[in-house]
Structures are given as structure tokens and as C-alpha cells.
Enzyme design. Structure first.
Site, PDB file in Angstrom:
ATOM      1  N   HIS A 124       0.856  -1.186   0.000  1.00  0.00           N
ATOM      2  CA  HIS A 124       0.000   0.000   0.000  1.00  0.00           C
ATOM      3  C   HIS A 124       0.891   1.235   0.000  1.00  0.00           C
ATOM      4  O   HIS A 124       1.855   1.321   0.767  1.00  0.00           O
ATOM      5  CB  HIS A 124      -0.894   0.006   1.242  1.00  0.00           C
ATOM      6  CG  HIS A 124      -1.731   1.242   1.403  1.00  0.00           C
ATOM      7  ND1 HIS A 124      -1.456   2.211   2.348  1.00  0.00           N
ATOM      8  CD2 HIS A 124      -2.835   1.666   0.731  1.00  0.00           C
ATOM      9  CE1 HIS A 124      -2.361   3.176   2.256  1.00  0.00           C
ATOM     10  NE2 HIS A 124      -3.206   2.859   1.294  1.00  0.00           N
ATOM     11  N   HIS A 170       1.425  10.992  -2.079  1.00  0.00           N
ATOM     12  CA  HIS A 170       0.194  10.741  -1.354  1.00  0.00           C
ATOM     13  C   HIS A 170      -0.609  12.032  -1.350  1.00  0.00           C
ATOM     14  O   HIS A 170      -0.250  12.990  -0.666  1.00  0.00           O
ATOM     15  CB  HIS A 170       0.511  10.281   0.080  1.00  0.00           C
ATOM     16  CG  HIS A 170      -0.669   9.715   0.792  1.00  0.00           C
ATOM     17  ND1 HIS A 170      -0.724   9.552   2.159  1.00  0.00           N
ATOM     18  CD2 HIS A 170      -1.858   9.251   0.325  1.00  0.00           C
ATOM     19  CE1 HIS A 170      -1.880   9.026   2.503  1.00  0.00           C
ATOM     20  NE2 HIS A 170      -2.581   8.833   1.400  1.00  0.00           N
TER      21      HIS A 170
END
Length: 599
Positions: A124, A170
Site C-alpha cells: 500500500h 500521497h
């Protein structure tokens, strides 16, 4: 004089640190006596021990000799043993060798089933070096993950502030970006360093259509013939890991403009059929299904060996592929997607029960999984027989921590996505689970998650289950810390005080709290000789967690090693169990001697 007691104390400390080597456990001595003659064990007698106690199958004399060579260090030792036999010490050394692993080291499961039939080692936010809020993005974590055998790499794609190039970061945080080209080149170079089975790149796409086109160029030209995508655009069933060896796949949600183009094409096709009707097929000619066609790409990519300095295709400083052939030579972004993804916006149960002709991937957050696992577990299992379910950590895990992966695995979820940047017991479970099947990154799901009768025992863990198998283990001793650490690593004034804690994690009925050996004080080679018993109702998904603690009466125990082992793959007999550090990297020397038995 003041110097006298100081010298005396130093002398006493030196005596306390002096290594005391522990001899073979009594069980090892008894086995040696049983299978040897006059203090020596021949190759034939060793073979008998390996078959009867270690439960090794298909052993020939040549294979036994190969084991001796690998365990004890060379052909010269083998020739000596063939003439004289093993002594008790060399037999003990043979059992303690790192090659005497509790797990099979080769891929041994059937790899010819569809991808949806396998658990897949999944990362992830694979590009982050640390936490989820303000750490650096880099290709380095991607390389580390691939070297560990991770098969699913996640990249979040965002436009640069100038909107002219693609960056990986992110979104909505202060994390610093990395160029997409760096990530893709790193994946290409290290994709198959630990395993030849396919690597899947999951993309979180936040791009404009123009930037998606540039991503398509980059992916197409960088990966070349490594890139796999289906001719039909959609698959009724996914290919197998075997069919996709050394290939790279993309998984993401098809862009809106691509889906609109597909719909328009279908409308045009239907209008044509309405006017003329369907063509009558030639019975003799036969036909090919989608799954027979998918193993060849619709447009042959460039050769395997991509050179970034090639005059026909290169990656510039902005990470944008420039090539002389023109954009029309590259398939559009949507056609390069093999595993089509989506996040359910409506009711979760409805989203998973929705019948579609083509296989798909659905992503659920950790809380969403917990909700549907409690309310509709059978729906989840039914979905994962043909489709792929990806689970990702909840947003509050900003420290890159992880959740209990068994919640997803017990219901057949293939992609339980984990943050690989940190460490802790959840990540240790993930690492241990994928030590199965030779560490190739793909583990076949148990039959009860694949057949039509899924089996209520997996879902209703509050209902009493029958014990299918009992694991018995005996922790004999440990060694190697004296070679791995300086002598004051654990305690300044004395050797360490080691104890072992063991537990099983699996379905609710099988999961146990930690059980512990006694603490052996002031010893680098502790001998515990402690037995543990674990009755198991679903051994197919059970993990054995082993931790070594160095006791500290004034504060929290010091970490001295850990491992997690897939119970369904454990080899019987006396085995040398290697230990790992907090991050999951193997120690060079530290191991436990443990006996495993199944009833």
C-alpha cells in the site's frame, strides 16, 4: 586501593560474559542412539531417520548425500561421513543447519488457476519511505518491497503543479513527490529479482486525459514485452500466475472518457446488428474464447531491453516519454488496464453481489471490510471466487501501521494491502504468510474458499468447530545471538535472559494468546525444552507466531527476534527455525531448534 575492586569487578564481568555452549537436547541424543550404531550414524541410517522422524518424502541416497553436503559444508565432509558416519556432534550440527528449514523452499502449489484463486503479496502506498503525512516519496521502498517478494505495487498518480508532467505522491498530504519514470524503471529492473510470477501495478489515477496519455506512453515504452494487457479489453476470467510469469499488469479504474468510448462503440455495434442481424458462425472453424486470446497483447510493445538513451524512445528529465513514432502507435491508457478496478459507492452487499460478465476488482477500506465481514461474510467469499477484492488500511493509520490481515484472508480477499514502511506484529503476519509456496508472492487459497459450498465454519467462528489437526511443537534451544550482537547489546553487565513466546493466529476459534517458556538467565545459548499444543479447526489459514524476548525487570522486554510460519506448510521433525529482526530482515546466525508434529 580503589583500583583493586574495579579490576575484580571487571574480572567477574568477563567471567559472566564467557560463552557457555549448550550441548544437544536429550531428544536429539535419543534419536541419535536409536538410529546409530556404536556411536556413528551411516548415510543409510540418516536416511531412515529423515523418513521416519522428519517425514521427508522421495528420499534417495543421492538426495541424502546432497543434504549432508549442503548442511555440513562440502564434498570433503560428505566423503568423510560416508567412510566413518556422523557423530552425535555432527548429527546435532546437521539438524541445526540453516538449510534444515521448517518450510519448503521451492514453489510447489498449482499455479495454473486464475489469479483470483490466489492470495497476492500486496503493498500500500509503495513509494513512501515513512509515515503517510510528510515523509519522502522514493523509488527505494519500491525496490525493497520487490526484493522481499511483494507482487503488487501501488502508485498514486497526480499532476505536477504546472500540470505538464506526472508525479507520484500521497495526495492531500505534505509528502514529497517522486517522478513516475523513476518508479517505473525501478519496477522494471527489480520486478522479478525475488520471484518470476507477475507483478501488478495498482494505480490511483488523479490525472487529466492528456497526462493519462503520457502515462500510457511511459508504461508502454518502458516495460516493452514485459507488459501484459488483453486483446478484448475485458476478461471473463483472469489468466493464471503461470501464464503471466515475468509479465507486468496494470490495475486501476478505467478513465471516464475511455468508458464513454466503449459505450459508444457498443451502441454502434448494436445498431449494425439490428440492421443486418448476427453473422452465422462456421461450425467447422470453431472459435477462441477471451481467455485463449489474452496471452498475446493487442499491440506488440517494443523489445524487452528498453534503453533510455534510444533515439526512438527516451525519458526526459520531466519523466515524459518522447518518441518519434507518434502517440498513435501507443494504445490508449484504458486499453492497457488488465484488472479493472472500482470502489463501491452504493451498498457494499449490492456492489459485491452485482453479477457482471467480466471479472473485476473492488477495493474496500479496512472498516468497510470489518462491517461486511460481520454482516455478510458469504457474499464476500462468493465475490472472491472469480473477482479480486483489495483491502486497504484506514486513513487514520498515518504512522504507516497495519491491521489484522486474517480478517480479509479468511474471506478470500486476494489483495490485503499493507504499509511496508513500518513494522509490528501485523506486518510480521503478512511476511510470514507469504513465506509459503517458496516465497513466490502467490499462495493458493484453500478449497473451501473456492468451491461452491464455501463452508460455514469459516464464517461463523462463534459456532463450535471440530478440530481438524493438532500442532505440537517443542522449543528446544536457541543460538546465534553471540555471533550477531556485541556482548553488551542486551545487558551491560551480564549475558541476556531469553524467553520464547508462541501463539497461533487464524480464524477466531484457532487464535490464541501468547504462551511462554521460562526465562533462562545469563545465557547466550538458552535451552528451554518446552512443549506447546495447538488444536486447529482451520489449519489452512493458521499462522504460528514465535517471538524471543530478552527479559528486563525494570522496563519493557528487549526484542531478540521473531518469525511467523504458515502452519499448513510446516515440515514435521526437528527443524532449525531462522529468526528475523523487527523489520522482517533475516538475522545471519540467530535460530531456534524446534520439533514440529501433527496429529
Amino acid at each position: 586501593m580503589a583500583s583493586t575492586p574495579i579490576i575484580g569487578d571487571a574480572y567477574m564481568i568477563e567471567l559472566r560474559f564467557k560463552s557457555v555452549v549448550t550441548g544437544p537436547p536429550s531428544d536429539v541424543e535419543e534419536f541419535f542412539d536409536r538410529y546409530s550404531h556404536d556411536g556413528f550414524m551411516s548415510i543409510d541410517q540418516l536416511q531412515e531417520f529423515l523418513v521416519e522422524v522428519q517425514k521427508e518424502e522421495g528420499l534417495t541416497t543421492a538426495k541424502v548425500e546432497d543434504l549432508v553436503t549442503r548442511h555440513l559444508g562440502g564434498i570433503r565432509i560428505l566423503n568423510k561421513i560416508k567412510q566413518e558416519g556422523l557423530t552425535l556432534d555432527t548429527f546435532f550440527q546437521f539438524l541445526s543447519a540453516g538449510d534444515n528449514s521448517p518450510l519448503r523452499q521451492e514453489v510447489h502449489q498449482d499455479m495454473s488457476a486464475p489469479l483470483s484463486h490466489y492470495y497476492i503479496y500486496t503493498g500500500h502506498n509503495s513509494y513512501l519511505k515513512g509515515n503517510q503525512l510528510n515523509s519522502n516519496s522514493s523509488e527505494i521502498p519500491i525496490i525493497k518491497a520487490l526484493k522481499r517478494g511483494v507482487r503488487v505495487i501501488e502508485l498514486d498518480l497526480w499532476p505536477h503543479s504546472r500540470k505538464d508532467k506526472v508525479i507520484v505522491k500521497h495526495g492531500g498530504t505534505m509528502t514529497r513527490p517522486v517522478g513516475l519514470a523513476k518508479c517505473l524503471f525501478s519496477i522494471k529492473e527489480y520486478a522479478f529479482s525475488a520471484s518470476n510470477y507477475p507483478v501488478i501495478i495498482t494505480l490511483e489515477d488523479h490525472l487529466t486525459p492528456k497526462l493519462r496519455s503520457k502515462v500510457a506512453q511511459m508504461v508502454y515504452w518502458i516495460f516493452g514485452r514485459m507488459l501484459f494487457y488483453p486483446m478484448s479489453g475485458k476478461l471473463e476470467e483472469y489468466p493464471s500466475p503461470k501464464d503471466l510469469m515475468n509479465r507486468i499488469l496494470l490495475s486501476t479504474k478505467p478513465p471516464k472518457e475511455y468508458l464513454e468510448t466503449e459505450i459508444q462503440a457498443k451502441v454502434r455495434q448494436n445498431e449494425k446488428q439490428d440492421a443486418w442481424g448476427n453473422e452465422i458462425s462456421n461450425i467447422k472453424a470453431g472459435h477462441k474464447t477471451d481467455t485463449e486470446n489474452v496471452l498475446e497483447p493487442s499491440h506488440p510493445p517494443p523489445s524487452d531491453s528498453y534503453n533510455s538513451e534510444d533515439e526512438d524512445a527516451r525519458v526526459d528529465d520531466d519523466g515524459i516519454v518522447q518518441e518519434k513514432m507518434g502517440e498513435d502507435a501507443v494504445p490508449e491508457f484504458g486499453k492497457l488496464i488488465t484488472i479493472r478496478a472500482g470502489k463501491p459507492k452504493e451498498d457494499l452487499k449490492y456492489a459485491l453481489e452485482l453479477e457482471e460478465k467480466h471479472a473485476r476488482r473492488v477495493s474496500l477500506s479496512e472498516p468497510q471490510l470489518e462491517d461486511i465481514a460481520e454482516s455478510h461474510p458469504a457474499v464476500v467469499v462468493s465475490f472472491t471466487k472469480r473477482n479480486i477484492l483489495r483491502i486497504y488500511p484506514k486513513g487514520l493509520r498515518v504512522d504507516s501501521s497495519n491491521f489484522n490481515p486474517l480478517i480479509g484472508w479468511n474471506l478470500g480477499a486476494q489483495m490485503v494491502a499493507f504499509n511496508m514502511q513500518g513494522y509490528g506484529r501485523s506486518l510480521w503476519l503478512m511476511q510470514g504468510f507469504f513465506r509459503a509456496n517458496g516465497g513466490c508472492g502467490y499462495v493458493k487459497k484453500p478449497d473451501f474458499l473456492l468451491n461452491d459450498s464455501a463452508g460455514d465454519k469459516v464464517f461463523n467462528t462463534s459456532q463450535e468447530q471440530q478440530v481438524k489437526k493438532t500442532l505440537k511443537m517443542k522449543v528446544y534451544m536457541g543460538d546465534g545471538w553471540r555471533f550477531e550482537f556485541r556482548k553488551t547489546h542486551f545487558d551491560i553487565c551480564s549475558p541476556p535472559d531469553f524467553s520464547v513466546k508462541v501463539a497461533v493466529k487464524g480464524v477466531q476459534a484457532d487464535s490464541t494468546s501468547s504462551q511462554s517458556t521460562e526465562t533462562i538467565n545469563d545465557c547466550w545459548t538458552p535451552a528451554w525444552n518446552k512443549e506447546f499444543t495447538f488444536p486447529l479447526t482451520v489449519p489452512e489459514v493458521a499462522l504460528l507466531r514465535i517471538e524471543v524476548h530478552e527479559s528486563d525487570t525494570l522496563q519493557k522486554d528487549d526484542f531478540a527476534g521473531q518469525t511467523c510460519l504458515p502452519v499448513w506448510e510446516l515440515k514435521s521433525g526437528i527443524r532449525a527455525v531462522p529468526l528475523y529482526d523487527k523489520r522482517g530482515d533475516p538475522y545471519r546466525h540467530v535460530k531456534l531448534l524446534v520439533m514440529f508434529q501433527f496429529e
